[in-house]
Enzyme design. Structure first.
Site, PDB file in Angstrom:
ATOM      1  CE1 TYR A 130      -3.138  -3.223   0.735  1.00 40.37           C
ATOM      2  CE2 TYR A 130      -4.600  -1.241   1.071  1.00 40.37           C
ATOM      3  CZ  TYR A 130      -4.351  -2.547   0.800  1.00 40.37           C
ATOM      4  OH  TYR A 130      -5.308  -3.420   0.767  1.00 40.37           O
ATOM      5  CE  LYS A 147       2.790 -18.189   1.782  1.00 37.61           C
ATOM      6  NZ  LYS A 147       2.086 -19.336   1.861  1.00 37.61           N
ATOM      7  CG  ASP A 201      -0.785 -19.615   3.527  1.00 33.50           C
ATOM      8  OD1 ASP A 201      -0.187 -19.361   4.524  1.00 33.50           O
ATOM      9  OD2 ASP A 201      -0.477 -20.759   2.718  1.00 33.50           O
ATOM     10  CG  ASP A 203      -7.473  -3.937   3.269  1.00 32.52           C
ATOM     11  OD1 ASP A 203      -8.620  -3.649   4.001  1.00 32.52           O
ATOM     12  OD2 ASP A 203      -7.476  -3.363   1.970  1.00 32.52           O
TER      13      ASP A 203
END
Ligand code: NAD
Length: 363
Positions: free
Chosen positions: A125, A192, A227, A251
């Site tokens: 972002y 991640k 995930d 988000d």
């Protein structure tokens, strides 16, 4: 002089009717508050030549606290999201989105009490992007190849994902401090890092260092791959406590968390910086419901509950939460979305202001 002066940005779409409902509820708690109204969004473009006039930011800087309704980001006009600009201009680095069950609202679960702490200023972002076919994209592709970093197809567009030590440290510290101040037990860093070694890997390394500094705080620390977090949030939402995440995952997971507790209409939020805080619902301006006295003001009202806590008005904040729980729990005077979730039909629902009246009656 009022004890608190708060900048009020009504927003557009359903924003003005939601903020009207919210201010009525806040005033009914008896808190001594003065609203300094500051308009922003497409509606002020003609008058000020910008959707976010400097006096709006100045008002927030002066009062240190603001609450807003949602603001539409028109597609194709070229102006940046006012919501994102406010966060950037005031360096509101922590996006706080608590997700807690409110019994009787028709959600799939009724035992959720978690908090998403989203880093608000960097990651994908950051807005550092190179358009497909541009000179910048071409140079970057050449650079990556020359560095041996990897081959990027020449017809690619590129968005950068910067994650810094400074801002990772700041957000993870915020998550721990929030946990301590709010009697929480665990902070989970979500990432991640197994794939994105130099961005998420850095975030995880810094999170572990900060956790070490908070070892005696009584707050447990763990980390989880994003995930797997999504799956476990759906399977076992009651496991989670405070989750701290880089911007993009934050988000996405805050909308997932909103879904777990019954939808956007009840999910409050806050954007917090070192100097200022801006409170706002998670949802947008829902233009198709604008002016119809139909939208659910709960997320806006619960955002004011977070604001009152921030202002040290704990009794008023608790009063609002109790009243919201009572009205939704009774299930009589609720807006169309809750009525539909609970009964499968909107029959018997009430409008935005009548719902606010019911909350005021329970304060
Ligand atoms: P949205 O959240 O406005 O609406 C999506 C749908 O969710 C609505 O059609 C409605 O069915 C439901 N909904 C949302 N809020 C509700 C409420 N309070 N009560 C009942 N139902 C509700 O999302 P969108 O349509 O993607 O966005 C509309 C505009 O809002 C866009 O311009 C977007 O950029 C902007 N937006 C602003 C903010 C903000 O101000 N912080 C946040 C998100 C989106």
């Amino acid at each position: 002089m009022a004890k608190h002066t708060v900048t009020l940005i009504p927003g557009d779409g359903i924003g003005p009717e939601l903020t009207t409902a919210m201010t009525r509820v806040v005033e009914a708690t008896g808190v001594d508050i003065e609203w300094e109204i500051a308009e922003a969004g497409a509606g002020v473009m003609d008058k000020y030549g910008t959707p976010l006039p400097e006096h709006v930011l100045d008002s927030i800087r002066k009062n240190k606290v603001a609450i807003k309704g949602p603001i539409t980001t028109p597609i194709g006009t070229g102006f940046r999201s006012v919501n994102v600009s406010i966060r950037k201009e005031l360096d509101l680095y922590a996006c706080l989105r608590p997700a807690f069950s409110i019994k009787g609202n028709g959600a799939r679960y009724d035992d959720i009490d978690l908090v998403i702490v989203r880093e608000n200023t960097e990651d994908l972002y950051a807005g550092i992007e190179f358009e497909q076919g541009s000179e910048g994209a071409r140079k970057l592709i050449e650079f990556a190849a020359a560095e041996g970093a990897g081959r990027i197809l020449p017809d690619s567009g590129i968005s950068l994902k910067p994650i810094s030590i400074t801002r990772s440290r700041r957000i993870v510290k915020y998550a721990f401090d929030y946990g301590i101040a709010n009697g929480r037990k665990k902070v989970t860093a979500v990432h991640k890092a197994n794939i994105l070694k130099h961005s998420d890997g850095l975030f995880l390394r810094v999170a572990r260092e900060v956790a070490e500094e908070y070892r005696d705080s009584g707050i447990e620390f763990e980390d989880y791959i994003v995930d797997a977090t999504c799956m476990q949030l759906v399977l076992h939402p009651e496991w989670w406590d405070v989750l701290v995440l880089p911007n993009l995952y934050g988000d996405i997971l805050s909308d997932l968390a909103a879904g777990l507790i019954g939808g956007l209409g009840i999910a409050p939020g806050a954007n917090i910086g070192a100097d200022c805080a801006v409170f706002e619902p998670t949802h947008g301006s829902a233009p198709k419901y604008a002016g119809k006295d139909m939208a659910n003001p709960t997320a806006e009202i619960l955002s004011s509950m977070l604001m009152l806590k921030h202002l040290g008005e704990t009794a008023a904040a608790d009063g609002i939460l109790g009243a919201v729980r009572a009205v939704i729990g009774e299930g009589e005077k609720v807006t169309y979305d809750i009525k539909r979730s609970v009964t499968g039909s909107t029959d018997g629902c009430v409008g935005t202001q009548e719902y606010a009246d019911a909350i005021i009656a329970r304060l």
